[in-house]
Every structure is written in C-alpha cells, then in structure tokens.
Design an enzyme around this catalytic site. Structure first.
Site, PDB file in Angstrom:
ATOM      1  N   ARG B 130       0.807  -1.230   0.000  1.00 10.04           N
ATOM      2  CA  ARG B 130       0.000   0.000   0.000  1.00 10.04           C
ATOM      3  C   ARG B 130       0.836   1.274   0.000  1.00 10.04           C
ATOM      4  NH1 ARG B 130      -2.486  -2.765   4.199  1.00 10.04           N
ATOM      5  NH2 ARG B 130      -4.117  -4.164   3.445  1.00 10.04           N
ATOM      6  N   GLU B 194       7.283  18.685 -25.813  1.00  6.41           N
ATOM      7  CA  GLU B 194       6.626  19.045 -24.538  1.00  6.41           C
ATOM      8  C   GLU B 194       7.224  20.325 -23.955  1.00  6.41           C
ATOM      9  OE1 GLU B 194       3.974  17.462 -23.297  1.00  6.41           O
ATOM     10  OE2 GLU B 194       3.985  15.507 -24.300  1.00  6.41           O
ATOM     11  N   GLU B 246      -5.887  16.167 -10.872  1.00  2.99           N
ATOM     12  CA  GLU B 246      -6.386  16.342 -12.225  1.00  2.99           C
ATOM     13  C   GLU B 246      -7.901  16.452 -12.304  1.00  2.99           C
ATOM     14  OE1 GLU B 246      -5.431  13.308 -15.166  1.00  2.99           O
ATOM     15  OE2 GLU B 246      -4.730  14.909 -16.446  1.00  2.99           O
ATOM     16  N   ASN B 254      -2.530  19.523 -21.868  1.00  3.64           N
ATOM     17  CA  ASN B 254      -2.831  18.658 -23.016  1.00  3.64           C
ATOM     18  C   ASN B 254      -2.877  19.418 -24.343  1.00  3.64           C
ATOM     19  OD1 ASN B 254      -2.942  16.194 -21.639  1.00  3.64           O
ATOM     20  ND2 ASN B 254      -5.025  16.646 -20.930  1.00  3.64           N
ATOM     21  N   HIS B 261      -3.201  12.524 -29.892  1.00  2.59           N
ATOM     22  CA  HIS B 261      -3.652  11.166 -29.582  1.00  2.59           C
ATOM     23  C   HIS B 261      -4.307  10.519 -30.804  1.00  2.59           C
ATOM     24  CE1 HIS B 261      -3.787  11.997 -24.957  1.00  2.59           C
ATOM     25  NE2 HIS B 261      -2.586  11.660 -25.386  1.00  2.59           N
TER      26      HIS B 261
END
Lengths: 373, 373
Positions: B130, B194, B246, B254, B261
């Site tokens: 975890r 980017e 987000e 984006n 994409h």
C-alpha cells in the site's frame, strides 16, 4: 430466511473525519426498497456493482433495482466467491468490464459483499484511471466493523496476502444489518472477535456492554447489532484518525493478530477463520501481558470468558506436534510485522490500553505451551 | 560515447511544494561517482533499482555501485525495453522480486529509465504494501520535463493506455543531464515537443529563449539543457499545483494532445513518437485557435517554425485516404478526454494563455484538411 426489515428502527451513523476525504458510515435496517438519500450526493454517470455469486442471488435484485433509480446506467460484475479469488485476475475482470462499458472517471463502484469483495473493489476504484469513487455495502459483521474504517484496499500475491494495494477511502459505507440474517453463525462469531478486541485495547465499557448483551447480539437483535457496529467503527476511527497511512499508532488494532497470523499460516489459510485465529491469539496476548505483570489474572479470565461465550476458540491449535512453540515463533518471525528480527506483540498495559513491543522468546514459548491444544 | 561530466556546472533544482509529500528535482551533470547527498534523507533498509536492458548496460554499474554506499542492500529488477512491456506482467515481476527478497515497507525503489520505467516503478511503489518510497532518475528529455512533475504512475491495459494507475509522488527526482548524451536525436526532439508546449500555454519568455538557444539545446549543451528542464518543471509544477488530482485545470497541459492522440492511434501506437504527434497536434490546435479568432496568423507561424527547427513534424499524417478528417474526428471522440460526447480542445487564448473548450466539428474538419498530408 430473512426477517422483515424493522422500518421503525432509527438509523445510526458514524462520521469519519478525513478532511476532503470524509465520509459517513450508515448503520440500519430496511434501507431497501426506499433507498438511501445520501447516494444523491455521489454523482456519477454510471454505477457498477461488484459482488459474488452467493450475494448476487440474495441481494443483487434489490440493490441494482434501487441504483437504477439514482444512476443513468447500472452494471454488475459478478466474481467467484472466496479468498482465493482476491487476486489480480479478479481485479483485471473488473478493469476489463469497466473499459468495455466505456466507464469514465465519473463512475462509482459499489462493493456488495464481505472483506474480499470490499478489498478488491476498493483497489479497483483506487487504480481505475488513477482513482474513482466507491461505496461499500459490507454484508458480513467482520467487514462492517473492520473494513468500514481505515481505507485499506488490496489483493493477495502468490507470495503474500494483502501485499498489493492502496489506501483509498470510500465515499459512503452502508451497513445494512438485514444482510446479517443470511450470515452463517460461524462467521458472525468470527466478526465478534474484532468487536471484542476493541474492549481491551481502547474501551472497557464496550466489554462491559458485551457481557450484558452478547445473547441479543448472537440472536441478531437489530439494536444490539447496531450498537456493536457503531461503537466498533467509532473506536477504530479514533485509533486510525491520527495514523491514516499506518505509520505505527494503528498497531494496537493488531491485538491478537501476531499469534493469530501464526495460527492461520500454521493451519493453512482458511482452516481457521481470521476471527477465530484472532480470538485464540487475544487470549495468548492477554496471557503474555499478564506474565509481564501488565494485567491481572482476572482480566485474562474475563476476556477468555467472553470469547468463549461468543462461540470462538479460547485456545490455540497445535500447529506442530514435535515443537509447537518453535513453529509458532518461526511463523511469527516471517510475518510482515516482524521488525529488524524482533517480533512485536500488542500487549494490554492495563484494561483498555494497549502498547506494541517485543517480548522475551522464552516467555512467549511458555505462553504458547500454556494456551495451545 | 559520453562526454566527461562538467563538474564545474552548478546544480539546478526545482522544489515541488505538496505539503508532507513535497520533493525536489535535482538537475545537473556529474552526479556520479560522487553521488547525491540528498539520498541520505531517504532512509531505507534496501534499495531496488528498476531499469531495462539498454539502460542497465549504460548506467547500472555506476548507480548500483553508488547506492551500495548508501543502503545496506541493493537489488536490481531488469525489465525488457519497450512500451509494450508497460503492463501487469512487468509490474508483477517487480512485486515478485520484492517479495522474494523479503523487502518491507522500508524499501526505496529507483526508477532508472524513461517514461515506461518511471510509470511502472511509480505504480509498483504506490501499490507494494500500500505504498513505499520511490526515486526517479529519468534518462530521457521527455521523462525529465514531463514525468518529473505530476505524480502520475500506471500501466497500460489491453483495452486502453494508462488506464490503471495511481497518483504517487516520488521522494526525489534526479535529472542527470549526462544520460541525455546517449539519447537518440529523434527522442531528444520528441522531448522538445513538450518543452515548446509550455511557451504557448503559460510562458512566452520560454518560447523567446528557445528561439535564441535551440541550437545549443540540440547540441546538448549542459547549461541550455538545464534551463530547458528547470523551466519546464517549474511551469508544470505551477499548473499542477492547484490541481494535484487532475480535476480540470491541468487540462491545459494537453495542448496538442487531442489531435496528437488521434495521430498516435490512427497511425498505430509507436509509429509516430508521442512528442512527434503532439508537435503536429500543437500546430493544428494553434490553427484552430487562430480560426476561432483567438490568436493571429503570426503566432501560428512562429510556433510552426520552432517546431520545425526542433526536428519535429509540423503537419499531421493522413490516417485515412478516403475520409481523413472524419477518421481524426472519430478517433478524438473515443479518446478518454471526450466528455459527454463533445471533444474538448486546448486552445490558445492569446500567447501564453490556454483554455479548454469544444469547437464546431465543421471548423475542426477545415483545420485537419489544412494541416495534414
């Protein structure tokens, strides 16, 4: 099979305060068919119920029918029943279903089942698209009193139980006491082990109450069950509150678990139920506390007595005829809670107060010899 | 192959402020063999390096030798190289290795590699018991400028990329600019896509600087690279800062990705590198912004020019000879960012300022027709 829901019964609730991840645990009877108004706060474009075949037969029609009145789309993932299915394959079945149905981040998962379904569904919710909402509907006493608080989710790995997972808080927990009507007596008792545990470690008043009301609990009286679930969740929430990510304080919740894990592993997982192993483990941990001068013999007797009355074992099994204590010690040493070679035990440092610390091997051997077989 | 590290070069850093999950990004040259003093803050009983065969050959000896001076035990998990291995099988190889080595929660994972290794290792760290600590050592420009900030980790599912994962912040990110010496030119350019992106959406000064310094960047000048990585991380941190999980604001990151994409999916994943698809996608998104009256033609020309100079495509590919624009639209509609049937585009609302909003299909078709082939 099931008695009619007690509609006059007032709903209990426990609020878990975790800032922007706060949620409520609703505890009651007769939730269905009227449903739960609180679900309206959990907005989603689709609801996906994860359950197993046994529970689907008993409860799915009611829940999915109700959810269809709240959400535009309701889907169901039905998994096989059993701890052996708490694995990656089951998790991946949930992921594949969600992707095939085009579920986006505005999906809410409903875990309708016991600990296995809750842990699996919670981890699926934690990981799908890096986290979506989920609601727990625990259908066993153990899941209601233990899994409702703490945010632990996960799956087993072939090399270890609960090794893969996440902390992910549910948006709501609905403890429908009516589902306990179909719970086998042995599992009710196993759940009570975790309830009894909260007395010695944190709240002796709960132990007092159990001594007076255990028969009503075993008869599944709604008011008694509601008190058991509510107090257990409140106590666990208080303990977990300061230690959400389990850095140490939470360890007291493992009272009985060090010996208990050795029993489960030594007998082969599933032979003793987790709660049964914890029950015998609590007697052993209490005896160890007594021999360290931390509690008197009467305390150990009192704890042993309530455990026996709950239909739980008060003595550990013989896991190795040749060297039983040695085998227990070896199993406890490999347990993940063993730190730097030392086994830490949760001991009772006076009624209602627990500490985690090591103990001399020789004394632990004496306790095992005295409390097994 | 590699030039000697520039030991006189001052280390740059970016501090990511996330309360008790804050961490630093160190950017420099010549980290090895002297090592990084900051690692002493990350206490662990063992360190596990996750890397791939290619990077192991280049860098493993140096790093594992150094880590052995800091941690009592150092293990290595070597995975096959490639996006197709960013899956459950690779993740499970990490889990199995950790369990076989008896790694507990006091283990720290080191992700030595590009985006695939970083995403996989980060998710392994998020899920093992975890959650355990991890350190990123990104070895591509893309990973240094993009994966260093944001906490996104995860794996692909056969039905969708990056569908299973977690938000899990590293304890430290070490951007060793020396590792970029072995980065193929095409991947350096893909990483620059980017970097260029941060200009139009947030900081036109970075675009000005790139116009003057792009040749130095392409020649892998240390000071130029350090500025590129530092500014990109600072800008991304500012954008992500208000939106760690987000929920929407982060969408401006984006820019170019909606068209991008579609290009990646339309050509088949891996045919165009992600950065190449984003580059052509940025030209298309800028053109769409222009046709909506949000920026002038000179802005589009300026962006197109720097993209071309960086060795990146300025026009999208034809993904369907019969109905190219229709195919782009169809691909964008199935993208996970399509909400309630509408495609959201990140558009430039004046230089250095981005917004996310839908656009008329007819106009999008015109842009695709004008910008492809």
């Amino acid at each position: 099979m099931a008695r009619p829901p007690d509609l006059s019964f007032p709903m209990h609730s426990v609020d878990i305060d975790l800032g922007d991840r706060s949620y409520s645990i609703l505890i009651g009877s007769g939730f269905l068919p009227d449903g739960i108004a609180r679900l309206a706060d959990i907005r989603a474009t689709s609801a996906v119920v994860v359950t197993n075949a046994t529970l689907a037969r008993l409860y799915l029609k009611g829940w999915s029918g109700f959810l269809a009145t709240v959400y535009p789309r309701v889907h169901v993932v039905e998994l096989p029943d059993g701890e052996e299915y708490k694995n990656w394959d089951s998790l991946n079945r949930i992921f594949s279903a969600l992707l095939e149905w085009g579920c986006d981040r505005k999906t809410v998962l409903f875990a309708l089942g016991g600990g296995v379904i809750g842990d699996l569904t919670g981890f699926a919710a934690a990981s799908y698209m890096r986290g979506i909402a989920f609601v727990q509907i625990p259908t066993t006493l153990l899941a209601q009193v233990d899994s409702s608080v703490g945010g632990k989710t996960g799956i087993n790995h072939p090399l270890g139980k609960n090794m893969i997972g996440a902390f992910h808080q549910p948006r709501l927990v609905i403890c429908d006491l009516d589902t306990l009507d179909t719970l086998p007596k042995r599992e009710l008792s196993a759940g009570l082990a975790e309830v009894i545990k909260y007395g010695p470690i944190a709240d002796m008043a709960l132990l007092d109450w159990l001594e007076g009301s255990l028969d009503a609990v075993l008869a599944k009286d709604r008011r008694a069950l509601a008190h058991v679930v509510q107090r257990s969740c409140q106590i666990k929430a208080a303990v977990v509150g300061c230690d959400e990510k389990e850095t140490g304080l939470r360890a007291v919740l493992n009272f009985g678990h060090t010996f208990g894990h050795a029993i489960e592993a030594g007998m082969g997982y599933g032979v003793w139920l987790h709660g049964e192993a914890v029950a015998a483990g609590m007697v052993m941990a209490a005896e160890l506390s007594h021999r360290l001068g931390m509690v008197d013999a009467r305390f150990v007797q009192r704890l042993t007595s309530i455990i026996g009355r709950a239909g739980l074992p008060t003595r550990g099994p013989i896991v190795d005829a040749a060297d039983n204590a040695g085998r227990y010690l070896a199993l406890m040493h490999v347990d993940k809670k063993a730190q730097a070679g030392e086994i830490h035990f949760v001991l009772i440092d006076g009624p209602g107060r627990a500490v985690s610390r090591p103990a001399p091997d020789a004394l632990v051997r004496q306790v095992i010899d005295a409390c097994c077989g």
